[in-house]
Enzyme design. Sequence first.
Site, PDB file in Angstrom:
ATOM      1  N   GLU A  40      39.480  44.857  42.537  1.00  0.00           N
ATOM      2  CA  GLU A  40      39.240  43.739  43.709  1.00  0.00           C
ATOM      3  C   GLU A  40      39.748  43.480  44.752  1.00  0.00           C
ATOM      4  OE1 GLU A  40      37.761  39.377  45.084  1.00  0.00           O
ATOM      5  OE2 GLU A  40      37.248  39.688  43.469  1.00  0.00           O
ATOM      6  N   LYS A 129      29.715  34.027  41.102  1.00  0.00           N
ATOM      7  CA  LYS A 129      31.072  33.835  40.794  1.00  0.00           C
ATOM      8  C   LYS A 129      30.871  32.194  41.261  1.00  0.00           C
ATOM      9  CE  LYS A 129      35.209  34.547  44.114  1.00  0.00           C
ATOM     10  NZ  LYS A 129      35.625  34.665  45.662  1.00  0.00           N
TER      11      LYS A 129
END
Length: 206
Positions: A40, A129
């Site tokens: 990411e 998340k």
Amino acid sequence: MSLAPWLDACPIVAILRGIRPEEAEAVGAALLAEGLNVIEVPLNSPRPFESIRRLAAAFGDRALIGAGTVTTEEEIAGVVRAGGRLMVTPHADPALVLAARARGLIACPGFLSPAEAFALLGAGADALKLFPAEMASPSVVRALLAVLPKGTAILPVGGMSAQTIPAWKAAGAAGFGVGSALYRPGDSAEAVAARARALREAVGFA
């Protein structure tokens, strides 16, 4: 396209906050060599879409490359143009989940409460998340998994390291977003590789 097979292969999401495009390929190669294949690039990094483009071009056939700190639909479009396949947000916005899914991206939005979790899953989130994880605890993950739909993947982010991950794993977390314990701006690929190895051992993937 799903996040689950990637987490099954290795449950660590490498968060490269602050990476520069000219560093991206060397760091990406070091991560893949250690078995970390989800990468990411937060959008508050220097020229993040160029880093995503380079990573996707070099490793997109064997790694899941995407963007973090996504807050707008325009940024989602930029991720797609760069060849990314993953969207991670810092906050709970079902509209962004819908937009990401409509463009074929895996969506892993941020949440902190049960209400946010259910709303994001209702919009089609692939995983959740838990952020900032420092405001929660492994016992929170355990409690959430008791009420969320079976198979919900929770990934704590914030404070994750080789020392802290085992407790979260024992509570049922499906993956772990690791930032500064893995990469800090200016780190060499060799340093990142060494930390990646320690993290992989911490999650039992040595």
